[in-house]
Design an enzyme around this catalytic site. Sequence first.
Site, PDB file in Angstrom:
ATOM      1  N   ASN A 148    -103.000 -97.929  22.146  1.00 58.63           N
ATOM      2  CA  ASN A 148    -101.866 -97.739  22.657  1.00 58.63           C
ATOM      3  C   ASN A 148    -102.297 -96.012  22.977  1.00 58.63           C
ATOM      4  OD1 ASN A 148     -99.875 -96.253  20.579  1.00 58.63           O
ATOM      5  ND2 ASN A 148    -100.406 -98.757  19.343  1.00 58.63           N
ATOM      6  N   ARG A 149    -101.480 -95.135  23.595  1.00 60.31           N
ATOM      7  CA  ARG A 149    -100.978 -93.704  23.846  1.00 60.31           C
ATOM      8  C   ARG A 149    -100.517 -93.147  22.800  1.00 60.31           C
ATOM      9  NH1 ARG A 149     -98.568 -93.497  28.971  1.00 60.31           N
ATOM     10  NH2 ARG A 149     -99.025 -90.902  29.491  1.00 60.31           N
TER      11      ARG A 149
END
Length: 228
Positions: A34-35
């Site tokens: 994820n970011r």
Amino acid sequence: LARGAAPRDLAGRHVVVSAGGTREAIDPVRFIGNRSSGLQGYALARTAVARGARVTLVAANVALPDPAGADIAAVTSAEEMRAAVLEAAAGADAVVMAAAVADFRPAGYRGSKIKKTDGAEPEPIRLVKNPDILAELGRERRPGQVVVGFAAETDDVLANGRAKLARKGSDLLVVNQVGEDLTFGRPDNAAVILGADGSRTEVPRGAKEALADAVWDLVAERLPAPPR
Ligand code: CTP
Ligand code: CA
């Protein structure tokens, strides 16, 4: 206030902060990630050190300099993060879950790199649920321990936040509004901090350090007086 004159209101306290984003391995070279940049968790660790706490920072896949004065445990997956957080939390006064923990992981790890075979479509990757670390901390906390979660929400941000706070059994939930690059990888952040006691604290857009200090203010208020 002179520069560096942070309140020492966390002196003698041990706090645990998780940061970054977990990676769930598919095969030796690929993962689901994820970011999350880790910036908010690192700001929490730095500000807690400045306020006198002993800090254990459980960091997942973060490319940031180690904050001076914190003990760092590097992890990769949600299961590794769970083990490291629960171990550190066993003796901690407060735990703040700023990490983005993957909700799911591939059901089976492929020990060899998945190859593309000419003409054939790939096999689907089946996912299974990861443990919910924050919910576990909420259920199994030591007496007096303060547990804090983060939530990134879209749509009905406050209602979603209240429901999540109750579901997780946390004392505080820091709710960010996401979308249109409002949060990830940016140095600043805006949030509403919801308390299980019904409190609601608006933190205007500002440095992630300012949000971190607002979190520690609310944690410090909730900590029982230290034994003397
Ligand atoms: N969290 C956790 N373990 C998980 C998933 C989330 O400890 N397996 C923690 C996060 O670190 C965060 C909080 O729970 O502090 C809320 O995460 P969020 O993703 O917003 O909540 P979920 O319960 O996973 O709900 P959803 O993603 O469906 O909104
Ligand atoms: Ca989630």
